[in-house]
Each structure stands twice: as structure tokens, then as C-alpha cells.
Design a protein around this motif. Structure first.
Motif, PDB file in Angstrom:
ATOM      1  N   THR A 160       0.322  -1.343  -0.105  1.00  0.00           N
ATOM      2  CA  THR A 160      -0.023  -0.076  -0.332  1.00  0.00           C
ATOM      3  C   THR A 160       0.887   1.388   0.307  1.00  0.00           C
ATOM      4  O   THR A 160       0.625   2.405  -0.178  1.00  0.00           O
ATOM      5  CB  THR A 160      -1.263  -0.208   1.085  1.00  0.00           C
ATOM      6  N   LEU A 161       2.002   1.164   0.622  1.00  0.00           N
ATOM      7  CA  LEU A 161       2.918   2.116   0.848  1.00  0.00           C
ATOM      8  C   LEU A 161       3.173   2.558  -0.444  1.00  0.00           C
ATOM      9  O   LEU A 161       3.915   3.944  -1.029  1.00  0.00           O
ATOM     10  CB  LEU A 161       3.750   2.473   1.400  1.00  0.00           C
ATOM     11  N   GLY A 164       0.781   3.874  -2.476  1.00  0.00           N
ATOM     12  CA  GLY A 164       0.392   5.208  -1.941  1.00  0.00           C
ATOM     13  C   GLY A 164       1.305   6.589  -2.964  1.00  0.00           C
ATOM     14  O   GLY A 164       0.599   7.209  -3.715  1.00  0.00           O
ATOM     15  N   LEU A 168       0.783   9.284  -6.253  1.00  0.00           N
ATOM     16  CA  LEU A 168       0.799  10.849  -6.335  1.00  0.00           C
ATOM     17  C   LEU A 168       2.112  10.497  -6.897  1.00  0.00           C
ATOM     18  O   LEU A 168       3.075  11.836  -8.266  1.00  0.00           O
ATOM     19  CB  LEU A 168       2.051  10.289  -5.271  1.00  0.00           C
ATOM     20  N   ARG A 174      12.602   5.807  -6.817  1.00  0.00           N
ATOM     21  CA  ARG A 174      12.005   6.413  -6.041  1.00  0.00           C
ATOM     22  C   ARG A 174      10.885   6.401  -5.122  1.00  0.00           C
ATOM     23  O   ARG A 174      11.168   6.842  -3.828  1.00  0.00           O
ATOM     24  CB  ARG A 174      11.461   7.997  -7.509  1.00  0.00           C
ATOM     25  N   VAL A 179      10.717   5.676  -0.242  1.00  0.00           N
ATOM     26  CA  VAL A 179       8.931   5.591   0.943  1.00  0.00           C
ATOM     27  C   VAL A 179       9.443   3.604   1.668  1.00  0.00           C
ATOM     28  O   VAL A 179       9.513   3.854   2.583  1.00  0.00           O
ATOM     29  CB  VAL A 179       7.679   5.240   0.369  1.00  0.00           C
ATOM     30  N   PRO A 182      13.203   3.627   3.894  1.00  0.00           N
ATOM     31  CA  PRO A 182      13.222   4.242   4.988  1.00  0.00           C
ATOM     32  C   PRO A 182      12.562   3.796   6.671  1.00  0.00           C
ATOM     33  O   PRO A 182      12.671   4.111   7.169  1.00  0.00           O
ATOM     34  CB  PRO A 182      12.820   6.438   4.967  1.00  0.00           C
ATOM     35  N   ASN A 183      11.431   3.056   5.834  1.00  0.00           N
ATOM     36  CA  ASN A 183      10.445   2.502   6.312  1.00  0.00           C
ATOM     37  C   ASN A 183      11.220   0.692   6.842  1.00  0.00           C
ATOM     38  O   ASN A 183      10.209   0.331   7.248  1.00  0.00           O
ATOM     39  CB  ASN A 183       9.140   2.469   5.437  1.00  0.00           C
TER      40      ASN A 183
ATOM     41  N   SER B  94      -6.394   2.344   4.371  1.00  0.00           N
ATOM     42  CA  SER B  94      -5.379   2.197   4.867  1.00  0.00           C
ATOM     43  C   SER B  94      -4.627   3.994   5.169  1.00  0.00           C
ATOM     44  O   SER B  94      -3.819   3.862   6.113  1.00  0.00           O
ATOM     45  CB  SER B  94      -4.085   1.323   5.397  1.00  0.00           C
ATOM     46  N   ALA B  96      -1.863   4.787   3.405  1.00  0.00           N
ATOM     47  CA  ALA B  96      -1.170   4.391   2.873  1.00  0.00           C
ATOM     48  C   ALA B  96      -0.592   5.498   3.531  1.00  0.00           C
ATOM     49  O   ALA B  96       0.540   5.584   2.143  1.00  0.00           O
ATOM     50  CB  ALA B  96      -1.028   4.310   1.250  1.00  0.00           C
ATOM     51  N   LEU B  97      -0.082   6.410   4.217  1.00  0.00           N
ATOM     52  CA  LEU B  97       0.065   7.814   4.820  1.00  0.00           C
ATOM     53  C   LEU B  97       2.483   7.307   4.563  1.00  0.00           C
ATOM     54  O   LEU B  97       2.278   5.979   5.052  1.00  0.00           O
ATOM     55  CB  LEU B  97      -0.169   8.726   6.017  1.00  0.00           C
ATOM     56  N   PHE B  98       2.749   7.800   4.519  1.00  0.00           N
ATOM     57  CA  PHE B  98       4.565   7.833   4.857  1.00  0.00           C
ATOM     58  C   PHE B  98       4.883   7.765   6.184  1.00  0.00           C
ATOM     59  O   PHE B  98       4.607   9.426   6.534  1.00  0.00           O
ATOM     60  CB  PHE B  98       5.571   8.335   3.715  1.00  0.00           C
ATOM     61  N   PRO B  99       5.372   7.176   6.840  1.00  0.00           N
ATOM     62  CA  PRO B  99       5.341   6.738   8.491  1.00  0.00           C
ATOM     63  C   PRO B  99       6.931   7.639   8.107  1.00  0.00           C
ATOM     64  O   PRO B  99       7.190   8.319   9.857  1.00  0.00           O
ATOM     65  CB  PRO B  99       5.031   5.533   9.393  1.00  0.00           C
ATOM     66  N   ASN B 100       7.272   7.158   7.681  1.00  0.00           N
ATOM     67  CA  ASN B 100       8.885   8.529   7.463  1.00  0.00           C
ATOM     68  C   ASN B 100       8.859   9.637   7.314  1.00  0.00           C
ATOM     69  O   ASN B 100      10.006  10.428   7.233  1.00  0.00           O
ATOM     70  CB  ASN B 100      10.168   7.307   6.357  1.00  0.00           C
ATOM     71  N   MET B 101       7.331  10.092   7.169  1.00  0.00           N
ATOM     72  CA  MET B 101       7.469  11.334   6.591  1.00  0.00           C
ATOM     73  C   MET B 101       6.271  12.120   7.534  1.00  0.00           C
ATOM     74  O   MET B 101       6.154  11.643   8.031  1.00  0.00           O
ATOM     75  CB  MET B 101       7.305  11.975   5.116  1.00  0.00           C
ATOM     76  N   TYR B 109       4.543  15.621  -0.971  1.00  0.00           N
ATOM     77  CA  TYR B 109       5.831  14.565  -1.680  1.00  0.00           C
ATOM     78  C   TYR B 109       4.916  14.625  -2.904  1.00  0.00           C
ATOM     79  O   TYR B 109       5.884  14.754  -4.541  1.00  0.00           O
ATOM     80  CB  TYR B 109       5.038  13.291  -1.768  1.00  0.00           C
ATOM     81  N   GLY B 110       3.878  14.713  -3.695  1.00  0.00           N
ATOM     82  CA  GLY B 110       3.645  14.088  -5.009  1.00  0.00           C
ATOM     83  C   GLY B 110       4.050  15.560  -5.847  1.00  0.00           C
ATOM     84  O   GLY B 110       4.283  15.610  -6.936  1.00  0.00           O
ATOM     85  N   LYS B 112       6.677  17.825  -5.280  1.00  0.00           N
ATOM     86  CA  LYS B 112       8.170  17.716  -4.786  1.00  0.00           C
ATOM     87  C   LYS B 112       8.998  16.142  -6.257  1.00  0.00           C
ATOM     88  O   LYS B 112       9.205  16.732  -7.040  1.00  0.00           O
ATOM     89  CB  LYS B 112       8.253  16.938  -3.457  1.00  0.00           C
ATOM     90  N   ILE B 113       7.716  15.352  -6.381  1.00  0.00           N
ATOM     91  CA  ILE B 113       7.735  14.229  -7.271  1.00  0.00           C
ATOM     92  C   ILE B 113       8.096  15.228  -8.891  1.00  0.00           C
ATOM     93  O   ILE B 113       8.778  14.917  -9.929  1.00  0.00           O
ATOM     94  CB  ILE B 113       7.202  12.793  -7.140  1.00  0.00           C
ATOM     95  N   ARG B 157      -3.706  15.078   0.535  1.00  0.00           N
ATOM     96  CA  ARG B 157      -2.313  14.874   0.246  1.00  0.00           C
ATOM     97  C   ARG B 157      -2.409  14.895  -1.507  1.00  0.00           C
ATOM     98  O   ARG B 157      -1.891  14.773  -2.431  1.00  0.00           O
ATOM     99  CB  ARG B 157      -1.688  13.407   0.578  1.00  0.00           C
ATOM    100  N   ALA B 158      -3.631  13.720  -1.658  1.00  0.00           N
ATOM    101  CA  ALA B 158      -4.588  13.121  -3.226  1.00  0.00           C
ATOM    102  C   ALA B 158      -4.898  14.157  -3.747  1.00  0.00           C
ATOM    103  O   ALA B 158      -4.926  14.589  -5.237  1.00  0.00           O
ATOM    104  CB  ALA B 158      -5.408  12.047  -2.928  1.00  0.00           C
TER     105      ALA B 158
END
Lengths: 264, 355, 270
Positions: A160-161, A164, A168, A174, A179, A182-183, B94, B96-101, B109-110, B112-113, B157-158
Motif C-alpha cells: 500500500t505504501l 500510495g 502521487l 523513487r 518510501v 526509510p521504512n 489504510s 498509505a501515509l508514509f510513516p517516515n515523513m 510529496y506528490g 516534490k515528485i 495529499r491526494a
């Protein structure tokens, strides 16, 4: 409450086990620092043996460090993307690959070393170089790095990550860098510490694969055990302990941290 | 959530033509034709395994359809375009948010990409966070904000990538009931304000009614009915839709001379529905029942009643074993065994053509 | 498609490394084993030739005894440590798991310090009875070395399983009047079996292939790994060494594979 006799027996056995594991290590530390082991404490303590060890064997200490770091670099480069690829792919193919990659855990190091020597013994400069030993270490430690990373991947919802990030507009490479990596960092850190510890202590493969110019610390230890007086052998062991104990403490700290993180 | 003025963005129209999806020889989506106008919100509603998520993932580009030219955005075939190139905004179940950010890093993020320059990106992130009421949480880690805040982060984010269509996969399913009820109103308002084309998957009919311009009820890989919520509720196309959306009472029997009659001791019914003589099933909603005592009234024996506040749900038997659920004013007490008399408006009676 | 190519890129380093340094060498090893004077029969030399067969039997017995002893000690210690909170628990666990990082050579040396000519046990018995008890270089010394090497690993595995065991299971059994031994037999051990299979197999495989400890202790008994080493370096008989290596590798791999399938069956059957 009355304590069950089984509980008492358990405590006694655990205490004896602790002594069995600990006392020889303490003896070794003591022997490495004593002036004369046979004469006991009365002879006094000294750092002379450690100094002698350093003069005789410091090259093996440095080489072991270099080999461990090179091994770590290679296992990171090969193992981390490989682990992610296997988890992504899944199914029978991934299981078969994992089985093959994990063979060096099951097959004795001696056999692997023999296989490597038979195959690459003729390749002079490779056979003579430190890289040959490094390849052996990578062979042996790679499964540990991969398992550690796969274990973390199994606990996070990497699919899912990844989806997700893809939604985007992030391209595949990338998504991996931004993603996924780091996790899975806890797995990479834990795997790295394991790889370093295993590499620094590796003997079975290295003893067969080394040349006089590529001796590592455990090879030097075996040398010292066979030919040097007890005090020097002990002092050398002490140097080894000083190298690995920080790594072990690191492993336990990381394990504790991930435990806390998953508990919260 | 504060609703700052937002420039409406219309988004693309979506159309699917005979869209199918087969997993390992198992067709999970039957040929589906769908037209979603730009700016419209379509809800895909159905039980788990009905194919709604597969349809959403096909539109998103997370699954590849069985054939070419099955999905078009604004008339362009996007069937073979992977999600990262399709420019769709997606809110995952769920999140799908990035836990590292952090919260703001996730939103940014989008952009930035897409190589948007730093200052513009920061300004846009701040604007979106204000829009969803998260400006005070910008630098929090994802693990340090609540479920509702995560949900809104995922939405921001979306939206940040100015998507052609917004896709939401059960976005409220992970929240508790109170929060879910509040957010479904807010999300509906927000989506309309943005005026973006949206496809929203849920198994919760109340959510579907609150959010959808139209609802597509799905059953076993096909669309059972697609229409505005009012029609879906009051004129369900078939048994499945009737059952899935709200509660439906059934009275089966024979219509003769335009009347379906049931008789048993002191209970019974005579429902005038007209038409030729036939075996049929008549359906009506609990709230269509009105207390009455005339000769045309249905008489049923009360089995139990549950108090809801403004109304109560009364379970009553019109003949032994034929149970009906009725929503009646809560001011009156109905005891088990008592006879209750009620009428059903003629327009509220639904009859499905079946044997 | 883009992501398909990326998947390939991810696995490429692993594929190249594994093929070049694992698959190819193991194939070469197999070829070598079959190219000795006995040809294909060389593969079975480990059972056909008395010297090798005896060595195999000794190694097997030693490994099995080590495994049984390790499992017994580790299971008792794991249960004692699990779910018991006391001051210094973390430190004690660290000390019990330290030896994980010690290579076999170091373990051998520690055994020498323990039971060698200048060892602790010897000096104690000498001052008590006048005789210097030396066992480090015997089969018993080797056994102690293997035990030292294996206990930490197996302890960790079983401890993890013991900590997951629901204490209310034991309480329920006690409420039904079960004795401590019956609780062990009927409740605790069945829950620990998967971990015991895994840990036991690892212990057995390591003991079969252990080289460093035997090398340092320079025992009079020839365990299989020492045999491979002497065949290759002293007798320069590469094909014989390869044949024994393959037989040994097969035994250890099979032990692990069997244990894994049993552990899996236990977990899924539970």
C-alpha cells in the motif's frame, strides 16, 4: 505462595548456565591482564601482553574491520534490494530463491570454502586478494541481512505504501528510495549489526580461504592459540571482545527499540 | 474543517467500455459500462467481494484491464497507463501515509515528485492543510496524529497533485462510528466544493447516500443499479438492491382481483395493488407504515419493539411467521401480543417482477 | 512496463552474486566429488570406508547429544526467564546471549581455560584432591564447547516462544489440578515445540559442521569437519574432501529442512 520445586530447579539450572557461559570469559580477561597466569593474582597485572598482541597482530585487527565493512557494503547492495524483490515477487519462485540464498546457513562453512577454492583457486589475483575472503563472508552473512529486512517488510504494509507513492506520480526507483528504504530501516540496522558481528567472528570459511597476506582476527587467534603462551592468547581474545561487545550491545539496543515501536 | 475559498477544479470525465478483469481465470468484474461526468461523485456500493474495489483499482491504474481501450479519461484511452503516469488522486483505506515523513511532507510529496519549486510547494501545502484544518499539525509525525487527522492528511495529499479524478477506497472504514458520521458530511461538502470527479468505494449505505451524486450498487462483479440516491432507495431495481440499501419488508401471496389478501384469526391484510391475477412479492420500507384503523388497514400482532428516540421499530406478524418491521411514532407503547393497525401508501409499495 | 524492469534491477545483484559464488562453486564441488578414483561411488565414501564411517558416527552421536543437552538446558532456562521480572534481567539476558558473537576458535580457547592443563577445574581439583583434572581435549571438552556455542542461540529462540505463551493456559491447567510435570507435558512443551524444532535443528547442523572449536582443542577424535580439512590440506585429496563435504552439507541441510517443515506443520495444526 509455596514455591514449586520445579521453579527452584529452574533457577538453579539457569544460574549454573550463566556461570558456565560467563566464568571462562572472565578467566580469559583475567589471563590477558595478569603478569603470569600460572602464578595467579600475586604476580600482579599488566598491559604488556596487550601491547605485544598489538605489535604482533594489529594488522589482523585492521583487516578484520576492513573485511567487515566491505562485507557490510556488499550485503547492503545485494541483500536489501534482493529482499524487497523477493517479497514483491512472492510465490514459489521467491521461496526457491530464498532457499538457495539461505544454503550457506545450512551448509558448513568448510564445504563452501572448499567449493570457492576449487572454483576460483586458479584465478590468482582474486584468490590472493582480501576480496576473496570478503566474498566468502558475504556468502555467509547475506541470508542474515535478507531475513532481517524481510522480517520488517512482513510487518509493514509495503504494497500500500508503494501504491500510495505511485498514485502521487512517483516512479518505481523513487518509491524504493523515498518510501520503502526509510521504512525498513530498523531491519537494515539490525541486519547490519548482525553482519558486522558475524564477519568479525567468521572462522570456518576464512581459515580455508585466507592467504598469509589476508589473515583476519579469528585466523590470527587460531594462530595464537596454537603457538603463543596463554597470556598472549588471552590478551588477543580480549582485543576481540573489545571489538565485538559494542556491536552486541548495539544489536540489543536496536532489538529493544523495535520491540517498543511495535508495542506502541 | 474550515472551508477556505478554493478555486474549483473540474477534473476529467471517466468512461469505461465493456471493462472486465480476470484474476487467474476467475472473472471478478463482468463487462461494465460506466459514464461519470466531469465533477460528478459516483459511489460504488456493495458487499465485500462484489468487485467495487477492483473497479476502483482499474480506474486508478493499479490493475491492468483484460483488454485495450476499456477506460477513458476525457475520451483519452488510459487503459495501459500505470498509476504513476495517470495523475489520479487516491485515498487508500489504510491511508498509505508514509510513516517516515511528517504530515506536511506527506502532502508535499506528490508536488516534490513533479519538481515544483520549494516556495510554491510550501505555500500550496499550507493552503491544503488549512483547508482540511490541519495547519497546527504540519510538522507532526504521521504516527503522532489521530485517525481522523490521518484521514484528512491522506485527502489533502491526494488533492495536492491536482488530479484528473479523485479515487477513495473506503476512506472512513478505519474510523470509529462517531467520527465516521461527522467526516462523511465534511468529505461530501469538501468534494463538492472542489468540484472534482470522484469515485468513492464503500460498503456503508448511509455513507453512500450522504456523499454520492449517483450510486452504483454492485453485486457479484456487475452493476446491479446505478442512479441518484433517492431512486436507489425508493425504487430499487431488484431484490438485491432493495435488501442492501436499507430495510425492506416482504409480503408474498396471490393477487386476485387486484387485491392481495392474507387472513389469520384476528390479523390480516388486504392490499389493493391492481393489475392481473398473479403470485407476487410486495415490498415496502418500515417508515412507509402509518398507524390506521380503517377497514383497509393491515392488522398485525406485535412481537417486540425497540425504542429509537423519535421513532420505534416494531416487529409484528401479519400471519404467523410473516414478520414485518415498522417504524412508528415512539409516543405510543406497543406490547407483545397486542394488535397494531397500519396502512401503506400505494406509491410506497414496490413489486418486483418474479414468479 | 517500467516497474517490471525495476523489479529485475532489484534482483540482479543478488542473482549474479548467487550464481557466481554459490551455485557455480557448489556445482564445481559436486563435479570434483565425482571425479575421484572411485568415480560416482566417491559420493558414498563417507559410509563405505571404515575410517570415514567411524568419524561420521562419532560426529553424529556428539551432535545429537549436544542437541538434546542444549534443548534441555535452554528450555528450562527460557521458562525460568520468561515472564519473570527482576532487577538486572536485561543484563543477565545480555550475558547469556554474548557468546553468540564468539567464533568456534574462541569457544575452544575458553574451554581450554576451563578444563585445560592450566584450567580452572584442574587447579581447583588439584588443590582439593591433588590430581589435575583435564578434559578440554577429550570428547567431553568438545561437547562442552558445542554446548557453549549452541545454548545462547537456542535459548533466544525458545525464550521468544515462551514469552508468547499465554500464562492463562498454565493457570487454567493448574485450576484443573494438573501437576507441574503434567503442565509441562500437556501445555507448555507442545507450545514450545516449533521453537524447539527450529532451535534443535540449528544446533544439530552447527554441531555437525563446527570446525573452529575442534581445531583449537586439537582433539584426538576426528570429527567430520576436521576430516575434510586434513583430507584437503594434508592429504591434498580434493575430491575426497569434496565428497565428504557434500555428504555433510546434505545431512545438515536435511536436518534443517525437516525441522522447518515439522515446525510449520505444528504451527498450522495448532
Amino acid at each position: 505462595m509455596r514455591r514449586q520445586w520445579t521453579t527452584t530447579a529452574g533457577i538453579v539450572i539457569t544460574a549454573l548456565l550463566t556461570l558456565f557461559l560467563l566464568v571462562p570469559v572472565l578467566l580469559s580477561v583475567y589471563a590477558g591482564l595478569t603478569v603470569n597466569y600460572a602464578r595467579g593474582i600475586s604476580a600482579g597485572f599488566t598491559l604488556d601482553w596487550v601491547k605485544q598482541v598489538w605489535a604482533l597482530y594489529s594488522d589482523t585487527v585492521w583487516r578484520s574491520l576492513v573485511v567487515a565493512l566491505m562485507t557490510l557494503a556488499l550485503t547492503l547492495l545485494i541483500g536489501v534490494p534482493g529482499a524487497y524483490a523477493l517479497v514483491r515477487r512472492g510465490g514459489r519462485f521467491a521461496r526457491a530463491v530464498e532457499e538457495i540464498v539461505t544454503l550457506p546457513v545450512a551448509v558448513p562453512g568448510l564445504a563452501l570454502a572448499l567449493a570457492m577454492i576449487l572454483t576460483y583457486g586458479g584465478a590468482g589475483s582474486f584468490r590472493q586478494s582480501t576480496l576473496f575472503v570478503v566474498v566468502g563472508h558475504v556468502l555467509f552473512t547475506l541470508p542474515f541481512m535478507m531475513r532481517s529486512v524481510i522480517a520488517v517488510l512482513d510487518t509493514i504494509d509495503w504494497r500500500t505504501l508503494d501504491e500510495g507513492a505511485a498514485s502521487l506520480g512517483s516512479p518505481a526507483w523513487r518509491r524504493f528510495l523515498d518510501v520503502i528504504l526509510p521504512n525498513v530501516r530498523p531491519g537494515i540496522v539490525a541486519g547490519s549489526l548482525t553482519v558486522l558481528t558475524l564477519s568479525i567472528g567468521e572462522f570456518n570459511l576464512t581459515w580455508m580461504m585466507h592467504t598469509p597476506m589476508t589473515k583476519t582476527l579469528p585466523v590470527g587467534l587460531a594462530d595464537a592459540y596454537a603457538s603463543m603462551r596463554l597470556e598472549i592468547a588471552s590478551a588477543y581474545t580480549l582485543v576481540f571482545l573489545v571489538m565485538v561487545i559494542p556491536l552486541l550491545i548495539g544489536v540489543q539496543l536496536v532489538a529493544g527499540l523495535t520491540e517498543k515501536r511495535t508495542a506502541s | 474543517m474550515t472551508h477556505a475559498a478554493t478555486a474549483p477544479q473540474r477534473g476529467s470525465s471517466i468512461s469505461t467500455r465493456a471493462l472486465t478483469k480476470t484474476f487467474n481465470g476467475n472473472r471478478v468484474l463482468q463487462p461494465t459500462n460506466l459514464e461519470i461526468e466531469a465533477g460528478q461523485i459516483l459511489v460504488l456500493l456493495g458487499p465485500s467481494g462484489c468487485g467495487k474495489t477492483t473497479l476502483l483499482r482499474l480506474i486508478a491504474g493499479l490493475e491492468t484491464p483484460d483488454g485495450p481501450d476499456m477506460i477513458r479519461f476525457d475520451g483519452d484511452d488510459v487503459s495501459g497507463v500505470p498509476i504513476e503516469k495517470r495523475n489520479v488522486g487516491m485515498v487508500f483505506q489504510s491511508y498509505a501515509l508514509f510513516p517516515n515523513m511528517t504530515v506536511s511532507e506527506n502532502v508535499a510529496y506528490g508536488m516534490k515528485i513533479r519538481g515544483m519549486e520549494r516556495s510554491k510547494r510550501d505555500a500550496e501545502t499550507r493552503r491544503l492543510l488549512a483547508l482540511v484544518g490541519l495547519e497546527d499539525y504540519a510538522d507532526r509525525r504521521i504516527t503522532a496524529v489521530s485517525g481522523g487527522q490521518r484521514q484528512r492528511t491522506a485527502l489533502a495529499r491526494a488533492l495536492a497533485i491536482k488530479p484528473r479524478v479523485l479515487l477513495l477506497d473506503e476512506p472512513l472504514a478505519a474510523l470509529d462510528a462517531v467520527l465516521r458520521e461527522r467526516l462523511r458530511v465534511e468529505i461530501g461538502l469538501l468534494l463538492r466544493e472542489f468540484g472534482i470527479t470522484a469515485v468513492y468505494v464503500t460498503h456503508d449505505q448511509a455513507e453512500a447516500m450522504a456523499i454520492g451524486d449517483r450510486i452504483a450498487v454492485m453485486d457479484r462483479g456487475r452493476i446491479a443499479q446505478i442512479d441518484v440516491p433517492r431512486v436507489i432507495y425508493h425504487r430499487p431495481a431488484n431484490d438485491f438492491v432493495a435488501d442492501f440499501v436499507g430495510t425492506m419488508n416482504r409480503i408474498d401471496g396471490r393477487v386476485s382481483g387486484g387485491v392481495l389478501s392474507l387472513e389469520s384469526d384476528d390479523t390480516g391484510a388486504a392490499l389493493a395493488v391492481g393489475g392481473p391475477d398473479r403470485e407476487t412479492v410486495l415490498c415496502f420500507r418500515p417508515e412507509s407504515a402509518r398507524l390506521a384503523n380503517g377497514s383497509a388497514a393491515v392488522r398485525a400482532r406485535v412481537v417486540a419493539s425497540t425504542f429509537f428516540g423519535p421513532t420505534q421499530r416494531v416487529v409484528a406478524e401479519v400471519t404467523p411467521g410473516r414478520r414485518l418491521q415498522l417504524d412508528l411514532p415512539s409516543s405510543l407503547a406497543f406490547d407483545p401480543g397486542q394488535i397494531v393497525g397500519f396502512e401503506i401508501e400505494r406509491e410506497a409499495i414496490i413489486e418486483f417482477q418474479e414468479a | 512496463m517500467d516497474s517490471r524492469r525495476f523489479d529485475l534491477l532489484l534482483i540482479l545483484p543478488l542473482a549474479i552474486f548467487t550464481l557466481a559464488f554459490l551455485v557455480l562453486p557448489l556445482a564445481r564441488l559436486t563435479l570434483e566429488a565425482g571425479s575421484g578414483p572411485q568415480g560416482i561411488a566417491g559420493f558414498f565414501v563417507i559410509v563405505t570406508e571404515a575410517r570415514f564411517r567411524n568419524s561420521l558416527i562419532v560426529t553424529l552421536i556428539l551432535s545429537i547429544i549436544t542437541t538434546v543437552a542444549t534443548l534441555a538446558v535452554a528450555t528450562v532456562a527460557a521458562q525460568t526467564l520468561a515472564n519473570r521480572r527482576f532487577f538486572g534481567r536485561g543484563l543477565l539476558l545480555s550475558m547469556l546471549t554474548f557468546p553468540l558473537a564468539f567464533p568456534g576458535v574462541v569457544v575452544g580457547f575458553l574451554i581450554i581455560l576451563f578444563g585445560g592443563r592450566l584450567g580452572l577445574v584442574g587447579s581447583v581439583t588439584k588443590s582439593l584432591t591433588g590430581t589435575n583434572v583435564v578434559f578440554a581435549y577429550s570428547l567431553f571438552g568438545l561437547f562442552l564447547g558445542y554446548l557453549y556455542f549452541s545454548v545462547p542461540r537456542v535459548l533466544l529462540t525458545i525464550l521468544a516462544a515462551a514469552e508468547k505463551l499465554d500464562p492463562s493456559l498454565v493457570e487454567a491447567a493448574r485450576s484443573l489440578g494438573a501437576s507441574p510435570l503434567a503442565i509441562q507435558r500437556d501445555v507448555v512443551l507442545p507450545a514450545l515445540f516449533p521453537a524447539m524444532y527450529t532451535g534443535g535443528a540449528l544446533c544439530f547442523a552447527t554441531a555437525m559442521g563446527a570446525f573452529g572449536t575442534a581445531f583449537t582443542l586439537a582433539t584426538t577424535v576426528d570429527v567430520i569437519p576436521m576430516l575434510i580439512y586434513t583430507e584437503f590440506t594434508l592429504a591434498t585429496n580434493a575430491s575426497m574432501a569434496a565428497a565428504i563435504s557434500i555428504a555433510l552439507g546434505f545431512i545438515t541441510w536435511a536436518a534443517l529442512a525437516i525441522a522447518r517443515s515439522r515446525a510449520m506443520r505444528d504451527v498450522s495444526g495448532a
